[in-house]
Design an enzyme around this catalytic site. Structure first.
Site, short mmCIF file in Angstrom:
data_model
loop_
_atom_site.label_atom_id
_atom_site.label_comp_id
_atom_site.label_asym_id
_atom_site.label_seq_id
_atom_site.Cartn_x
_atom_site.Cartn_y
_atom_site.Cartn_z
N GLN A 53 106.04 35.61 -3.68
CA GLN A 53 107.14 35.25 -4.59
C GLN A 53 106.62 34.74 -5.93
O GLN A 53 107.10 33.74 -6.47
CB GLN A 53 108.04 34.19 -3.93
CG GLN A 53 108.59 34.63 -2.57
CD GLN A 53 109.40 33.54 -1.92
OE1 GLN A 53 110.53 33.27 -2.34
NE2 GLN A 53 108.84 32.91 -0.90
N CYS B 121 95.93 21.38 7.66
CA CYS B 121 95.74 20.39 6.60
C CYS B 121 95.61 20.99 5.21
O CYS B 121 96.00 20.36 4.22
CB CYS B 121 94.55 19.50 6.94
SG CYS B 121 94.94 18.41 8.33
N ASP C 121 88.88 17.92 4.80
CA ASP C 121 88.56 17.68 6.22
C ASP C 121 87.40 18.51 6.80
O ASP C 121 87.49 18.98 7.95
CB ASP C 121 89.81 17.91 7.09
CG ASP C 121 90.96 17.01 6.73
OD1 ASP C 121 90.80 16.17 5.81
OD2 ASP C 121 92.03 17.13 7.34
N LYS D 256 92.91 10.02 5.37
CA LYS D 256 94.34 10.28 5.55
C LYS D 256 94.70 10.25 7.03
O LYS D 256 93.98 10.80 7.86
CB LYS D 256 94.72 11.62 4.91
CG LYS D 256 93.98 12.82 5.47
CD LYS D 256 94.24 14.05 4.58
CE LYS D 256 93.67 15.31 5.16
NZ LYS D 256 94.20 15.73 6.45
C1 C5J Z 1 93.28 19.71 10.01
C2 C5J Z 1 94.21 19.72 12.26
N1 C5J Z 1 92.40 19.09 9.27
N2 C5J Z 1 94.14 21.03 12.40
N3 C5J Z 1 93.73 19.09 11.15
O1 C5J Z 1 93.65 20.84 9.74
O2 C5J Z 1 94.70 19.04 13.13
#
Ligand code: C5J
Length: 234
Positions: free
Chosen positions: A202, A162, A24, A129
């Protein structure tokens, strides 16, 4: 085999079974006037990840690694946008509303596109997505498995939304993943460090965390070793 210094321990990967995943890196998150800023965030914090990610992308391409990009966004008619996602919060502009880079988080709009520095090239799939995770309602899993990919190198924004959602999804699907700390960005520095700490805690419960320089060094060493083995001058 490439060997990368990482936490909680060394991350080993072969170049032909490992993909670089760019999550993204869209104008909507990184630049003023997009979705990220509409939520009240200081988007300048994300720009720091773009330079290191550019170096990693260039090196991965030169080494012949598989690269996949993702974009979060929705159909123009918003038929894939849950009311819960659109209506939550009190932002002045919501997903689908007109911003200065087009309609927020709508596919095909200028703001939905990936920043020029990290733009995909031919042969690099772009996975659209509708959610935060790269695997939910996408063909990401199929694309990776068709290429025989077993391990993932993650970069992208935002770290605690994301990127980590996708890392967790990848982990549950049997992929090993390392997140490059200086190639991921958050509007909240404290969320970035907590999110990464959770991944590597962990014994690496969700995966590994490393730095771009560690990845670049591992790649250089692996390419040099491979060239040595095939008799190509290093
Ligand atoms: C992503 C968001 N890409 N923060 N989206 O992290 O809404």
């Amino acid at each position: 085999m490439a060997r990368m210094n990482a936490e909680p321990y060394e991350f080993e990967f072969s170049l032909d079974k490992t993909a670089l995943v760019m999550i993204d890196f869209q104008r909507d998150f990184v630049y003023p006037g997009g979705f990220g800023e509409s939520l009240g965030n200081d988007v300048s914090l994300l720009l720091a990840a773009v330079g290191p990610a550019e170096l990693v992308l260039k090196a991965a391409r030169e080494a012949g690694m598989f690269v996949v990009h993702t974009r979060e966004g929705h159909r123009a008619d918003l038929s894939d946008l849950p009311d819960s996602k659109r209506d939550r919060g009190d932002a002045p502009l919501k997903i689908g509303d007109q911003g200065s880079m087009g309609r927020l988080l709508v596919r095909g709009e200028y703001g939905h596109g990936i920043v020029d520095e990290l733009a995909p090239i031919a042969g690099e799939p772009v996975v659209d997505k509708p959610g935060k995770g790269a695997f939910y309602a996408t063909d990401m899993d199929t694309i990776l498995r068709m290429r025989g990919i077993e391990k993932l190198i993650f970069t992208g924004v935002t770290t605690e939304v994301c990127v980590t959602t996708s890392v967790r999804e990848a982990n549950d699907r049997g992929f090993d993943a390392v997140v490059l700390e200086d190639c991921v960005g958050s509007y909240f520095p404290e969320f970035q460090s907590s999110a990464l700490a959770m991944i590597k805690a962990q014994g690496g419960i969700f995966g590994w965390v490393g730095q771009s320089q560690q990845f670049l060094t591992a790649l250089e060493d692996a390419v040099r070793e491979g060239a040595g083995r095939t008799g190509v001058a290093s």
